[in-house]
Design a protein around this motif. Sequence first.
Motif, short mmCIF file in Angstrom:
data_model
loop_
_atom_site.label_atom_id
_atom_site.label_comp_id
_atom_site.label_asym_id
_atom_site.label_seq_id
_atom_site.Cartn_x
_atom_site.Cartn_y
_atom_site.Cartn_z
N ILE A 171 9.56 -20.47 -71.83
CA ILE A 171 9.26 -21.79 -72.39
C ILE A 171 9.24 -21.74 -73.92
N SER A 172 8.68 -20.68 -74.48
CA SER A 172 8.65 -20.52 -75.93
C SER A 172 10.07 -20.47 -76.49
N TYR A 173 10.96 -19.77 -75.78
CA TYR A 173 12.36 -19.67 -76.19
C TYR A 173 13.04 -21.04 -76.12
N LEU A 174 12.78 -21.80 -75.06
CA LEU A 174 13.38 -23.12 -74.90
C LEU A 174 12.97 -24.06 -76.03
N LYS A 175 11.68 -24.04 -76.35
CA LYS A 175 11.18 -24.92 -77.42
C LYS A 175 11.79 -24.55 -78.77
N LYS A 291 9.42 -3.60 -71.90
CA LYS A 291 10.10 -2.98 -73.04
C LYS A 291 10.94 -1.75 -72.69
N LEU A 292 10.84 -1.27 -71.46
CA LEU A 292 11.50 -0.02 -71.09
C LEU A 292 13.00 -0.03 -71.37
N SER A 293 13.66 -1.13 -71.01
CA SER A 293 15.12 -1.19 -71.14
C SER A 293 15.60 -1.17 -72.58
N VAL A 294 14.71 -1.47 -73.51
CA VAL A 294 15.10 -1.50 -74.93
C VAL A 294 14.18 -0.60 -75.75
N THR A 295 13.78 0.51 -75.16
CA THR A 295 12.83 1.42 -75.81
C THR A 295 13.27 1.81 -77.21
N GLN A 296 14.54 2.14 -77.37
CA GLN A 296 15.01 2.60 -78.68
C GLN A 296 15.15 1.46 -79.69
N GLN A 297 15.01 0.22 -79.22
CA GLN A 297 15.15 -0.92 -80.12
C GLN A 297 13.81 -1.50 -80.59
N ILE A 298 12.71 -1.04 -79.97
CA ILE A 298 11.40 -1.56 -80.37
C ILE A 298 10.84 -0.72 -81.51
N SER A 299 9.84 -1.24 -82.18
CA SER A 299 9.25 -0.58 -83.34
C SER A 299 8.62 0.77 -82.97
N ASP A 300 8.72 1.73 -83.88
CA ASP A 300 8.07 3.03 -83.68
C ASP A 300 6.55 2.89 -83.64
N ASN A 301 6.05 1.78 -84.17
CA ASN A 301 4.60 1.56 -84.20
C ASN A 301 4.08 0.93 -82.91
N ASP A 302 4.98 0.57 -82.01
CA ASP A 302 4.56 -0.02 -80.74
C ASP A 302 3.77 1.01 -79.93
N SER A 303 2.61 0.62 -79.44
CA SER A 303 1.72 1.56 -78.74
C SER A 303 2.33 2.12 -77.46
N GLN A 304 3.34 1.44 -76.91
CA GLN A 304 3.96 1.90 -75.67
C GLN A 304 5.10 2.89 -75.89
N VAL A 388 22.08 -9.55 -72.06
CA VAL A 388 23.08 -8.57 -71.63
C VAL A 388 24.28 -8.69 -72.57
N ASP A 389 24.63 -7.57 -73.19
CA ASP A 389 25.73 -7.53 -74.16
C ASP A 389 26.62 -6.34 -73.83
N GLN A 390 27.83 -6.64 -73.35
CA GLN A 390 28.77 -5.60 -72.94
C GLN A 390 28.14 -4.64 -71.93
N GLY A 391 27.42 -5.23 -70.98
CA GLY A 391 26.83 -4.46 -69.90
C GLY A 391 25.58 -3.70 -70.27
N LYS A 392 25.04 -3.92 -71.46
CA LYS A 392 23.83 -3.24 -71.92
C LYS A 392 22.76 -4.27 -72.29
N TRP A 393 21.50 -3.81 -72.30
CA TRP A 393 20.39 -4.68 -72.68
C TRP A 393 20.22 -4.68 -74.19
N LYS A 394 20.15 -5.87 -74.76
CA LYS A 394 20.00 -6.00 -76.21
C LYS A 394 18.75 -6.84 -76.52
N LEU A 395 17.85 -6.29 -77.31
CA LEU A 395 16.63 -6.99 -77.70
C LEU A 395 16.97 -8.17 -78.60
N ILE A 396 16.47 -9.38 -78.22
CA ILE A 396 16.72 -10.54 -79.09
C ILE A 396 15.42 -11.12 -79.66
N GLU A 397 14.30 -10.88 -78.99
CA GLU A 397 13.01 -11.24 -79.59
C GLU A 397 11.87 -10.72 -78.73
#
Length: 397
Positions: A171-175, A291-304, A388-397
Amino acid sequence: MKKITMRLRSKLWLVLLLVLSLLISACSPTKEADVKSAGGNEPYKIGAVLDISGNSSSLGVPERDTLLMMVEKLNANGGVKGHPIDLTIMDNKSDETESVLAVKTLIEKGALAILGASSSGTSMAMIKTVESEKVPMISLAAASSIVEPTSERQWVYKTAQSDIVMINKIISYLKKNNLNKIAFLYMNNSYGDNGKKAISAAVKDSGIDIVAEEKFDANDKDMTPQLTKVKASGAQVAIVWAIPPSASILTKNFKDIGLSIPLIHSHGVGNQKFIELAQGAADGVILPIGKLSVTQQISDNDSQKKVLESYIADYSKKYNAEPNSFGGYAWDAFNLLVNALEKAGPDRVTIRDELEKTQGFVGISGVFNMTPQDHNGLKEDSAVLVQVDQGKWKLIE
């Protein structure tokens, strides 16, 4: 002399057969023997009911593999305070009746707690049994109704983000993108019904209208009729609440009929199998997911991040494949249970109580904070939006 020789040969054959029998026994220890060798104390029995075969197998297989890996690793390191884990996994074949039969069998065998099931329907089917038998259960499925209301789900917890959490993310994305006319398509089962309930509540007084609503069955092979109605509805975006294979088939149909509006799926498609079954049609699909699918794309400061990287490393080493969110739900459930066992010991009531006290547990699906009113413990910050971008997961927000 001939008779003596014959008797001697017979005795030699008997001795040889006995030796072979002993050798085979030594090389093929039973599961119980393996478990007891992991620690000097009595094993803690736990059970898992998973959708390993049938329509939801893309969920159940990585969950099974994760649990087997986790038990092996824990027992090799001494188990729970010296008590090895004796895990019995049963396949419910993605069937609700089989789920009930399986959970009853595991409880009769003395399971201290139950992990599963993989999907919302098979999980819902077990609730009556675990509540009446007072056995803690940690579902790996999404529907909010699995744990709500907690007054009627005192023994039930779950690790997948609830549908309402993911709907709010959408819903946040739609708005943000001024998309106020939506088509909603959903599976004719508990997962789909709960998604419908959640989105109906979320759009109320939001300025967003559902201009088309279509249902399909998990076994359907063509959703073109439903999508044709969506195409004619004036919807600016299509939202789908389903899991593979039907979610993949719909995605391919979506592309085949030339629909050009954005396609948003639920976290029920958060595995590579969805992309493969869509046969190239998944590119562009947006979904909320852990966040698992985009682990390498999230911040190094993320607690997970460190937890996610550790799980990926362990799973990849064991199976030579990348883990997905569904395996992550099993990772979370197993570790939540182990934490409870460490404090409670082999007592079902205390295990239940300790699960409810969980605070700040950093898992694969998010940071869990359970309360008597919340048996999931995850909020919107546990999810991200990916495409999904070229068969891979891409973080958009």
